[in-house]
Enzyme design. Structure first.
Site, PDB file in Angstrom:
ATOM      1  N   HIS A  36     -13.598  -6.064  44.318  1.00  0.00           N
ATOM      2  CA  HIS A  36     -12.548  -7.042  44.114  1.00  0.00           C
ATOM      3  C   HIS A  36     -11.609  -6.649  43.083  1.00  0.00           C
ATOM      4  CE1 HIS A  36     -11.376 -11.102  45.075  1.00  0.00           C
ATOM      5  NE2 HIS A  36     -11.628 -11.894  44.126  1.00  0.00           N
ATOM      6  N   ASN A  86      -8.937 -15.401  39.264  1.00  0.00           N
ATOM      7  CA  ASN A  86      -7.971 -16.556  39.517  1.00  0.00           C
ATOM      8  C   ASN A  86      -7.263 -17.212  38.466  1.00  0.00           C
ATOM      9  OD1 ASN A  86      -9.943 -17.496  37.623  1.00  0.00           O
ATOM     10  ND2 ASN A  86     -10.828 -19.251  39.031  1.00  0.00           N
ATOM     11  N   ASN A 132      -7.841 -15.601  45.817  1.00  0.00           N
ATOM     12  CA  ASN A 132      -7.427 -16.228  44.457  1.00  0.00           C
ATOM     13  C   ASN A 132      -6.495 -15.844  43.548  1.00  0.00           C
ATOM     14  OD1 ASN A 132      -9.158 -18.323  45.343  1.00  0.00           O
ATOM     15  ND2 ASN A 132     -11.000 -17.508  44.359  1.00  0.00           N
TER      16      ASN A 132
END
Length: 207
Positions: A36, A86, A132
């Site tokens: 990620h 996020n 996100n």
């Protein structure tokens, strides 16, 4: 190759009025090395190629690591948010205000589940496509005009959840591909930026 020429044509940023672009590597700052956070790995590779990797500094104003350079007459602001994915947009928006940047002056580098590991692609604006970090940037900047460099990580196999997969590190077998992809991503990114933005190109294309 254009990108290969950059290391010898970069110098520390000085205060001047000139074309400026920000490149933000999205990720979870506390989870470096995970799928990620591959956007941050690309930023590290970019800084090495531009010979400014020793210049990263923590900027409290935008809660991010920042390093600056000039190449081909173009100011580059490289940024890695010190926030969770996020909330990345808060750092990007703060830096955009500090450096007087418009959304179309910003490149977001992030992982992409829908592309296989080894694939990279440029996307000009549009929706967050479920990411996100990109969603956070769109919300904080009140715009979806940022250019994205999407770095493929593929989808999990079997019963592995998406959240577990993206928050895990690349496997030993994937590492060789990852190293190649980081270099490929930097080349793709720099060539796109310079073709669209550098004053030596003289096209004036804002995308």
């Amino acid at each position: 190759m254009l990108a290969a020429e950059l290391a010898g044509r970069v110098r520390p940023l000085v205060s001047r009025a000139g074309p400026r672009v920000m490149v933000a590597g999205l990720g979870n700052y506390g989870l470096r090395g995970t799928r990620h956070s591959v956007g941050m790995a690309v930023l590290d590779q970019l800084a090495r190629q531009l010979a400014v990797s020793g210049g990263w500094r923590a900027d409290r104003q935008c809660c991010a690591d920042v390093v600056l350079a000039v190449t081909h007459g173009l100011d580059l602001v490289l940024l890695k948010p010190r926030r969770l994915m996020n909330l990345n947009g808060l750092s990007v928006a703060s830096a955009a205000e500090i450096y007087n940047l418009r959304p179309e002056d910003i490149y977001l580098v992030h992982d992409d589940l829908d592309k296989a590991l080894g694939q990279v692609a440029i996307k000009l604006g549009g929706s967050a496509r479920g990411h996100n970090g990109v969603r956070s940037c769109i919300s904080a900047l009140h715009s979806n005009e940022m250019t994205r460099l999407r770095v493929g990580i593929g989808r999990p196999e079997g019963e592995v959840s998406v959240s577990s997969y993206v928050l895990a590190s690349f496997s030993t077998g994937e590492q060789e591909t990852v190293e190649r992809v980081l270099s490929q991503a930097v080349t793709c990114l720099l060539e796109h930026i310079l073709q669209r933005r550098a004053p030596t190109e003289g096209t004036g294309d804002r995308g």
